[in-house]
Motif scaffolding. Structure first.
Motif, PDB file in Angstrom:
ATOM      1  N   ASN A  34       0.822  -1.211   0.000  1.00 47.95           N
ATOM      2  CA  ASN A  34       0.000   0.000   0.000  1.00 47.95           C
ATOM      3  C   ASN A  34       0.854   1.259   0.000  1.00 47.95           C
ATOM      4  N   HIS A  35       1.917   1.249   0.761  1.00 48.51           N
ATOM      5  CA  HIS A  35       2.785   2.430   0.834  1.00 48.51           C
ATOM      6  C   HIS A  35       3.400   2.720  -0.538  1.00 48.51           C
ATOM      7  N   ARG A  95       0.522   3.941  -3.060  1.00 53.61           N
ATOM      8  CA  ARG A  95       0.008   5.252  -2.679  1.00 53.61           C
ATOM      9  C   ARG A  95       1.024   6.339  -3.015  1.00 53.61           C
ATOM     10  N   THR A  96       2.287   6.077  -2.727  1.00 55.27           N
ATOM     11  CA  THR A  96       3.336   7.058  -2.986  1.00 55.27           C
ATOM     12  C   THR A  96       3.535   7.285  -4.478  1.00 55.27           C
ATOM     13  N   THR A 109       0.526   9.125  -6.086  1.00 51.55           N
ATOM     14  CA  THR A 109       0.489  10.527  -5.684  1.00 51.55           C
ATOM     15  C   THR A 109       1.494  11.331  -6.498  1.00 51.55           C
ATOM     16  N   THR A 150      -4.298   0.701  -9.474  1.00 50.81           N
ATOM     17  CA  THR A 150      -2.896   0.274  -9.579  1.00 50.81           C
ATOM     18  C   THR A 150      -2.625  -0.420 -10.909  1.00 50.81           C
ATOM     19  N   ILE A 190      -5.046  10.229  -2.370  1.00 50.65           N
ATOM     20  CA  ILE A 190      -5.269   8.833  -1.998  1.00 50.65           C
ATOM     21  C   ILE A 190      -5.368   8.763  -0.483  1.00 50.65           C
ATOM     22  N   ASP A 223      -6.122   6.828   3.342  1.00 54.46           N
ATOM     23  CA  ASP A 223      -5.525   5.681   4.028  1.00 54.46           C
ATOM     24  C   ASP A 223      -6.173   4.362   3.638  1.00 54.46           C
ATOM     25  N   MET A 225      -6.777   3.490   0.710  1.00 58.64           N
ATOM     26  CA  MET A 225      -6.326   3.215  -0.656  1.00 58.64           C
ATOM     27  C   MET A 225      -7.383   3.555  -1.704  1.00 58.64           C
ATOM     28  N   LEU A 264      -8.680   6.237  -4.398  1.00 63.88           N
ATOM     29  CA  LEU A 264      -8.205   7.360  -5.185  1.00 63.88           C
ATOM     30  C   LEU A 264      -9.354   8.337  -5.389  1.00 63.88           C
TER      31      LEU A 264
END
Length: 597
Positions: free
Chosen positions: A335-336, A339-340, A343, A376, A400, A402, A404, A406
């Protein structure tokens, strides 16, 4: 797995690349430790003033893989690797004709692919006429590597098994974060791919009409992409994309390749030269997330965390503060990353269908088991060329949360009524492959016909768009949109991961940079960077019905809407504002928030 290396190698390059390889230089960075090839001793990297090369290999190559009591795997080297000398590759293929027959079967039908056990058998099998002239020496993997380095005049090598203290987790994780520096600063990367070998010396004399090179190079590329363990692993992707140049060493043949986009030295055209090598320093400010995900989503690793750690190393500037720890929950790690990256680069939405026209999966996705959101692109197939978000209007914002999800807010969006493409995977004809073949044949004949009428049939027009979609995006057309009461020339194709009759396009103009090449007249197989052709896409979403959310609308990202390109004069202007204005027209009075999961 034990491998064979023939010292009397034959190069697959169309011209002698030896001097290119010898002239390659290292960057200023030096790894903590390097191996001195002459005596195979580990020395501090800072003491090495000359250049070094980095090794890219698959751990399974080093011997017998065994599972320990704690569930972890280890590789035991019993010294069964082979070094072969005195075998003339110029006169005989290394493997008997039965191996060539297996390879032909694989090319002709996916249902006749040999098993992994068959494909990974690399016993030494000589033709009777040359058996007495060859000698075989059984060695350890390190002895084999030392011989390869000596044969290719490599003085210093970075080999992770020796240069990183494998017993020290803290040191290991610290070195992992430096791997992009290790590979990008080396003279070149040496990739060990034993599945590549010569089938027939005559293949070096035959030009392959599809592949950019000889039939021998086409066979080698197919073996590497379709059969090799090296091509399937996550870490080797990161190692390749961090490298500027690569030397691929097979059983009895090898080839040298460098980045076409960042080098004025002629080279052949393939995935290495076009979009993988020197990823961070490619034209237009480096590679994009699409180029990495188009490969990464179909790769494997011994530990699930490594899929993300290797991807993060491809984008070191974005993830320089990322905490690398195998103890962190795998879902949190995945997820990290996504998300990164989303973004930072919303062009992650540039993906299409991962299905052939008959509904079969093109490639097996290795990321599907992590319950990742639709945006994704794990259910699709990302464009392998560089993609940027070219939107210039202040018409959307995205974030985004927490969970996940969008969130995209915009006043510019458009609902399309779409229909399945006649020969697409969601069409009633999807199981009839011959229908697609007939349409392609019809289009080819139309293109080649002399004195062609300016009247273009509807089915031929749609086939034309489908071929553009396949050549540019790498995906098959699944649907198309034709404005009401508009001529077929205004129709546009879509490549979607799910069937639908109504979808929404968002005003996020995605611009891909298709590589244009020029060639030297005296050596037409060698290419030079010649600029880019630009293609444009819009992301597609559809309403997602989820009873758990009650009446709150949710959406899914399901693919792309192909607008066309300036090279084919699909647009009057190359200005993003004018392109978006022609597609969306009037603005909605209020912004709408699309929550994509």
């Amino acid at each position: 797995m034990y491998i064979t290396y023939c010292r009397n190698q034959r190069s697959l390059n169309v011209v002698d690349a030896t001097q290119y390889r010898r002239d390659a230089t290292s960057g200023e960075y030096r790894p903590t430790y390097l191996i001195r090839v002459s005596d195979w001793k580990k020395v501090p990297g800072k003491q090495v003033e000359t250049g070094y090369c980095a090794l890219s290999y698959v751990w399974d190559q080093a011997g017998d893989v065994v599972q320990k009591e704690n569930g972890e795997y280890d590789c035991i080297d019993k010294g069964r690797h082979c070094i072969v000398e005195g075998y003339d590759m110029g006169k005989n293929g290394f493997f008997p004709k039965i191996r060539r027959m297996l390879r032909r079967k694989k090319r002709d039908s996916v249902t006749m692919i040999p098993t992994d056990e068959e494909e990974n058998k690399f016993e030494v099998q000589f033709l009777p006429s040359t058996r007495s002239k060859a000698t075989i020496k059984h060695v350890t993997y390190e002895e084999l590597l030392q011989q390869i380095c000596k044969d290719f005049e490599i003085e210093y090598l970075w080999y992770d098994k020796i240069c990183i203290d494998q017993s020290d987790d803290e040191t290991k994780l610290r070195e992992i974060k430096q791997m992009h520096k290790i590979y990008s600063n080396g003279c070149y990367t040496v990739a060990i791919v034993p599945e590549i070998h010569i089938y027939d010396p005559k293949d070096f004399e035959t030009i392959n009409p599809v592949f950019d090179g000889t039939e021998a190079s086409a066979e080698a590329w197919a073996d590497m992409v379709q059969k090799s363990l090296w091509w399937k692993r996550s870490w080797t992707l990161e190692e390749t994309m961090s490298s500027k140049r690569i030397l691929v060493v097979g059983t009895d043949t090898h080839f040298w390749q460098h980045s076409l986009q960042t080098c004025d030295i002629p080279t052949t055209y393939d995935d290495f030269s076009a979009c993988m090598l020197d990823f961070a320093n490619q034209q237009r400010g480096g590679g994009s997330v699409n180029q990495a995900l188009s490969q990464a989503h179909f790769r494997t690793s011994s530990k699930e965390h490594d899929k993300i750690l290797s991807l993060a190393n491809i984008f070191p500037d974005i993830f320089k503060n990322m905490k690398i720890n195998y103890k962190i929950d795998i879902k949190t790690t995945f997820n990290h990353f996504y998300r990164t990256i989303a973004t930072h680069d919303i062009s992650i939405l540039c993906f299409g269908s991962n299905l052939y026209n008959n509904g079969e999966e093109i490639r097996v996705n290795t990321m599907k088991n992590h319950n990742l959101p639709s945006w994704t692109g794990v259910s699709g197939y990302h464009l392998s060329e560089r993609v940027t978000t070219t939107t210039t209007w202040l018409q959307h914002q995205h974030s985004i949360c927490d969970d996940m999800l969008l969130h995209i807010s915009t006043k510019y969006y458009k609902t399309l009524s779409v229909v399945p493409y006649d020969c697409g995977c969601f069409s009633p004809l999807s199981q009839a492959k011959h229908q697609w073949d007939q349409q392609i044949d019809k289009f080819d004949k139309r293109e080649k016909a002399k004195g062609l009428s300016i009247t273009i049939e509807e089915d031929a027009t749609l086939i034309d768009w489908a071929i553009k979609m396949k050549n540019i995006l790498g995906c098959y057309t699944t649907h198309y949109y034709q404005p009401q009461n508009a001529p077929v020339m205004q129709a546009r194709p879509l490549s979607l991961t799910e069937d639908c009759d109504e979808c929404i396009i968002l005003p996020i103009l995605l611009k891909s940079y298709g590589l244009l090449v020029k060639w030297k007249e005296e050596l037409p197989l060698l290419k030079l960077f010649g600029g880019y052709t630009h293609d444009y896409f819009l992301p597609v979403i559809k309403i997602y019905v989820d009873a758990a959310n009650g009446t709150k609308e949710r959406y899914k990202a399901i693919g792309t809407y192909f607008l066309g390109n300036t090279f084919s004069k699909d647009f009057i202007s190359d200005d993003p504002d004018e392109i978006l204005s022609s597609v969306f027209g009037d603005v909605h009075s209020e912004a709408k928030e699309f929550i994509i999961q």
